[in-house]
Design a protein around this motif. Sequence first.
Motif, PDB file in Angstrom:
ATOM      1  N   THR A 304       0.841  -1.198   0.000  1.00 30.67           N
ATOM      2  CA  THR A 304       0.000   0.000   0.000  1.00 30.67           C
ATOM      3  C   THR A 304       0.880   1.254   0.000  1.00 30.67           C
ATOM      4  OG1 THR A 304      -1.594  -1.243   1.283  1.00 30.67           O
ATOM      5  CG2 THR A 304      -1.995   1.108   1.083  1.00 30.67           C
ATOM      6  N   GLY A 380      -7.023  -3.645   3.177  1.00 33.67           N
ATOM      7  CA  GLY A 380      -6.241  -4.605   3.958  1.00 33.67           C
ATOM      8  C   GLY A 380      -7.038  -5.776   4.475  1.00 33.67           C
ATOM      9  N   GLU A 381      -8.327  -5.583   4.670  1.00 33.16           N
ATOM     10  CA  GLU A 381      -9.178  -6.633   5.223  1.00 33.16           C
ATOM     11  C   GLU A 381     -10.624  -6.171   5.026  1.00 33.16           C
ATOM     12  OE1 GLU A 381      -9.027  -6.262   9.637  1.00 33.16           O
ATOM     13  OE2 GLU A 381      -7.574  -4.713   9.164  1.00 33.16           O
ATOM     14  N   PRO A 382     -11.570  -7.087   5.210  1.00 37.64           N
ATOM     15  CA  PRO A 382     -12.966  -6.651   5.081  1.00 37.64           C
ATOM     16  C   PRO A 382     -13.275  -5.628   6.173  1.00 37.64           C
ATOM     17  CG  PRO A 382     -12.789  -9.072   5.151  1.00 37.64           C
ATOM     18  CD  PRO A 382     -11.441  -8.524   5.498  1.00 37.64           C
ATOM     19  N   ASP A 404     -13.870   1.462  -0.315  1.00 35.79           N
ATOM     20  CA  ASP A 404     -13.358   0.211   0.256  1.00 35.79           C
ATOM     21  C   ASP A 404     -12.642  -0.479  -0.894  1.00 35.79           C
ATOM     22  OD1 ASP A 404     -12.973  -2.371   1.177  1.00 35.79           O
ATOM     23  OD2 ASP A 404     -15.052  -2.675   1.811  1.00 35.79           O
ATOM     24  N   THR A 405     -11.316  -0.603  -0.775  1.00 35.75           N
ATOM     25  CA  THR A 405     -10.528  -1.052  -1.918  1.00 35.75           C
ATOM     26  C   THR A 405      -9.973  -2.445  -1.697  1.00 35.75           C
ATOM     27  OG1 THR A 405      -8.463  -0.130  -1.024  1.00 35.75           O
ATOM     28  CG2 THR A 405      -9.842   1.344  -2.347  1.00 35.75           C
ATOM     29  N   TRP A 406     -10.358  -3.384  -2.545  1.00 38.15           N
ATOM     30  CA  TRP A 406      -9.789  -4.736  -2.451  1.00 38.15           C
ATOM     31  C   TRP A 406      -8.644  -4.879  -3.437  1.00 38.15           C
ATOM     32  CZ3 TRP A 406      -8.535  -8.536  -5.808  1.00 38.15           C
ATOM     33  CH2 TRP A 406      -8.046  -9.725  -5.215  1.00 38.15           C
ATOM     34  N   TRP A 407      -7.528  -5.333  -2.951  1.00 40.84           N
ATOM     35  CA  TRP A 407      -6.382  -5.682  -3.805  1.00 40.84           C
ATOM     36  C   TRP A 407      -5.354  -6.402  -2.988  1.00 40.84           C
ATOM     37  CZ3 TRP A 407      -1.607  -2.513  -3.811  1.00 40.84           C
ATOM     38  CH2 TRP A 407      -1.619  -1.472  -2.887  1.00 40.84           C
ATOM     39  N   GLN A 408      -4.180  -6.669  -3.564  1.00 37.66           N
ATOM     40  CA  GLN A 408      -3.146  -7.462  -2.900  1.00 37.66           C
ATOM     41  C   GLN A 408      -1.756  -7.013  -3.343  1.00 37.66           C
ATOM     42  OE1 GLN A 408      -4.233 -11.247  -4.858  1.00 37.66           O
ATOM     43  NE2 GLN A 408      -4.741 -11.963  -2.811  1.00 37.66           N
ATOM     44  N   THR A 409      -0.753  -7.457  -2.599  1.00 35.63           N
ATOM     45  CA  THR A 409       0.636  -7.218  -2.998  1.00 35.63           C
ATOM     46  C   THR A 409       0.828  -7.621  -4.464  1.00 35.63           C
ATOM     47  OG1 THR A 409       1.301  -7.748  -0.743  1.00 35.63           O
ATOM     48  CG2 THR A 409       3.032  -7.816  -2.422  1.00 35.63           C
ATOM     49  N   ASP A 495      -8.912 -15.606  -1.855  1.00 38.01           N
ATOM     50  CA  ASP A 495      -9.923 -14.957  -1.018  1.00 38.01           C
ATOM     51  C   ASP A 495     -11.315 -15.557  -1.239  1.00 38.01           C
ATOM     52  OD1 ASP A 495      -7.911 -13.073  -0.376  1.00 38.01           O
ATOM     53  OD2 ASP A 495      -9.416 -11.494  -0.180  1.00 38.01           O
ATOM     54  N   ARG A 510      -9.505 -14.567   3.841  1.00 37.39           N
ATOM     55  CA  ARG A 510      -8.595 -15.508   3.190  1.00 37.39           C
ATOM     56  C   ARG A 510      -9.173 -16.917   3.166  1.00 37.39           C
ATOM     57  NH1 ARG A 510      -4.560 -13.414   0.220  1.00 37.39           N
ATOM     58  NH2 ARG A 510      -3.843 -15.566   0.204  1.00 37.39           N
ATOM     59  N   LYS A 516      -4.917 -12.634   8.578  1.00 40.68           N
ATOM     60  CA  LYS A 516      -4.862 -11.185   8.421  1.00 40.68           C
ATOM     61  C   LYS A 516      -4.829 -10.588   9.821  1.00 40.68           C
ATOM     62  CE  LYS A 516      -4.521  -9.446   4.451  1.00 40.68           C
ATOM     63  NZ  LYS A 516      -3.837  -8.185   4.185  1.00 40.68           N
ATOM     64  N   ARG A 521      -0.419  -9.650   6.340  1.00 42.05           N
ATOM     65  CA  ARG A 521      -0.526 -11.061   5.991  1.00 42.05           C
ATOM     66  C   ARG A 521       0.485 -11.856   6.795  1.00 42.05           C
ATOM     67  NH1 ARG A 521      -1.002 -11.106  -0.411  1.00 42.05           N
ATOM     68  NH2 ARG A 521      -0.070 -13.138  -0.574  1.00 42.05           N
TER      69      ARG A 521
HETATM   70  C1  WT7 Z   1      -5.188  -9.545   1.197  1.00 42.60           C
HETATM   71  C2  WT7 Z   1      -3.970  -8.943   0.543  1.00 42.60           C
HETATM   72  C3  WT7 Z   1      -3.714  -4.554  -0.648  1.00 42.60           C
HETATM   73  C4  WT7 Z   1      -2.891  -3.837   0.259  1.00 42.60           C
HETATM   74  C5  WT7 Z   1      -2.890  -4.269   1.671  1.00 42.60           C
HETATM   75  C6  WT7 Z   1      -2.868  -5.743   1.913  1.00 42.60           C
HETATM   76  C7  WT7 Z   1      -7.204  -8.750   2.089  1.00 42.60           C
HETATM   77  C8  WT7 Z   1      -7.220  -6.419   1.167  1.00 42.60           C
HETATM   78  C9  WT7 Z   1      -9.323  -5.909   1.310  1.00 42.60           C
HETATM   79  C10 WT7 Z   1     -10.639  -5.356   1.311  1.00 42.60           C
HETATM   80  C11 WT7 Z   1     -11.434  -7.404   2.120  1.00 42.60           C
HETATM   81  C12 WT7 Z   1      -9.159  -7.240   1.751  1.00 42.60           C
HETATM   82  C13 WT7 Z   1      -7.480  -9.908   1.163  1.00 42.60           C
HETATM   83  C14 WT7 Z   1      -6.274  -9.925   0.248  1.00 42.60           C
HETATM   84  N1  WT7 Z   1      -7.840  -7.517   1.665  1.00 42.60           N
HETATM   85  N2  WT7 Z   1      -8.109  -5.452   0.960  1.00 42.60           N
HETATM   86  N3  WT7 Z   1     -10.883  -4.103   0.917  1.00 42.60           N
HETATM   87  N4  WT7 Z   1     -11.659  -6.147   1.715  1.00 42.60           N
HETATM   88  N5  WT7 Z   1     -10.212  -7.982   2.154  1.00 42.60           N
HETATM   89  O1  WT7 Z   1      -2.081  -6.423   0.988  1.00 42.60           O
HETATM   90  O2  WT7 Z   1      -0.831  -8.003   2.462  1.00 42.60           O
HETATM   91  O3  WT7 Z   1      -1.056  -8.417  -0.022  1.00 42.60           O
HETATM   92  O4  WT7 Z   1      -3.003  -8.700   1.531  1.00 42.60           O
HETATM   93  O5  WT7 Z   1      -5.777  -8.584   2.060  1.00 42.60           O
HETATM   94  O6  WT7 Z   1      -7.559 -11.075   1.912  1.00 42.60           O
HETATM   95  O7  WT7 Z   1      -6.029 -11.170  -0.338  1.00 42.60           O
HETATM   96  P1  WT7 Z   1      -1.667  -7.907   1.220  1.00 42.60           P
END
Ligand code: WT7
Length: 649
Positions: A304, A380-382, A404-409, A495, A510, A516, A521
Amino acid sequence: MDQILNVLPTSKTAHPDMNVLKEIRKQSLENPEAFWQRFADELFWYEKNGPVYQPIDEPPYARWFPLWKTNISYNALDRNVSSWRKNKVALYWESEDGYRRTMTFYDLYKEVNKFASVLKSLGVSKGDRVTVYMPMIPELVVSLLALTRIGAIHSVIFAGFTSQAIADRVNDSCSKLIITSDVAYRRGKEIPVKDIVDEALRHTSTVEKVLVVQRGSGEVEMVEDRDIWYHDLMGSAESYVEPERLEGTFPSFILYTSGTTGKPKGATHGTAGYMVWSYFTQKLVFDVNDRDIYWCTADIGWITGHTYVVYGPLISGVTSLIYEGAPDYPRPDRWWDIVERYGVTIFYTSPTSIRMHMKFGEEWTKSHDLSSLRILGTVGEPINPEAWNWYYTHIGRQKAPIVDTWWQTETGGIMIAPQPGLAPIPLKPGSATFPLPGVDAEVYTEDGRVAAPNEKGLLVIRKPWPGQFMTLWGDPERFKSAYFTRFPGCYYPGDFAMKDEDGYFWLLGRADEVLKVAGHRIGTIELEDSLISHPAVAESAVVGKSDPIKMQVPVAFVVLRPGHMPSPQLRIELINHIRGTIGPVAAPESVYFVEKLPKTRSGKIMRRVIAAVVEDRPIGDITTIEDEASVDEVRRAYEELKMELRMRE
Ligand code: WT7
């Protein structure tokens, strides 16, 4: 859950009709070449040869801008310096003890050029790996941009990690240089950053030089011929370094993240696709403009921070704020004080932080004028609806929409989120709403069928997107097996998810053995490996337990080796052992001693069963279990300790 709030677009350029989203997304998926060309054209390229998007037969199924040439540092700095933004503020930095530093795009440009020249003079060149282990200070931003300028690949390690974590990552990436600081400050205390690096370097052999930024008094031991002060070299450095002209798929950085084995995964991002994605998502989701004061509270040690503290805002020419210290130091209103003093307009944080501030109480927010805020974000999480509503009411004062932004590394940037820069999306608290253009997200059942509305399943991404990571550093096989085999042809993020009857996405946590914890993670297997490395431990199983603030906390069950007896001291010792090997973020809430762990007849630990005990859920099907008594064992240990703790309270 279906509370719907009509949120108007905050952007003047946004389309008033939400249906436009569907149309734009359709176009982006049907004709990615034309769609991404349009956004890429807003950025600077040395060469634009060949395809934008080149499908390939194996994961990740596409290469983005493979023959185009660019430089991320050029786009973040030179491009802005050659416009009216030259003397616009790029960074506001505030130290924990209240000292402030302001850097314009031109200031940052000059510092980055000098540091790039220092790096070159030390023999760092294109493709070399450099580890960065530093607190949240401006030199951290300077380091990243100087490294991408010369085409060196950065590997940032969160400054809360231990020397062992540094050593593992330095060895995996074969870094030849480390950039660090003498100390860091957290809650008024000094953290001996350089000492931690020194300890790590006793277990590595590739590092030639250590560059040290002075944050404290500078009273640290410097190893001759290896350690050099940053300020000693900057004085005589060249003022301009020509950026490397990098091909689109050239790696820009490695960022280690937890997976389902003991070994962290080195997610490796490219240059052009990542750059376009960070720029595009920054505009679309945060709707940034030149009047904004944008603050993402994440540490640069996580993805992030990479994308939404450094690259996204700077490439977009936005003023970004960095705060060095703890959110509640010296008082719980430190963040709100900062928002008020700088007139922050866009604020991006995690649900865990919001829940922590909820616990401090809204009185800490009331004495501050937060009316400058116009967009709030979470990641980062729900996010639970209570936290969502608190954030919306007490921070946004019911005027700022929440993205509310969902994404990952691995995804490089935001994938599913409201898009105020494009069109208004009525919000439902707890839902990240809809995929961005270019993101073909779907929910599949376990057996690979598209899930029905409101049916819980697994999230998949069915088409390549520009921000996607390119591989796992040094481990292309794991790259394929971890992400592309669960559903052939699809990217599998790991997820749980659900789409409701209106097509809104709900991300449900997850689906693998990754926890989380406060948005971070944590791989349960990493913790188990750490425990087993302690001489008293024969076997261990780590599971997640729900936590009102951190969402999850790890709890560990261990079987001791013969000759070792359970004791409160040993329990503390094991928790400290994890703190010492992985870091405080991973410390389990408790350690339970058992005689045996529930296992299948083939010897696999049944973490699902242990998790059910801890969460007070029905155990479910245990027909494959080897010994049913082991479940009672777990239950007994858990109840006993709970009782003990209650008595102590
Ligand atoms: C995991 C990724 C993305 C930057 C911070 C974390 C969870 C992330 C959300 C959200 C629900 C979410 C997922 C994902 N997650 N954003 N808005 N709603 N869950 O990065 O350490 O790579 O973790 O974070 O489980 O797979 P990360």
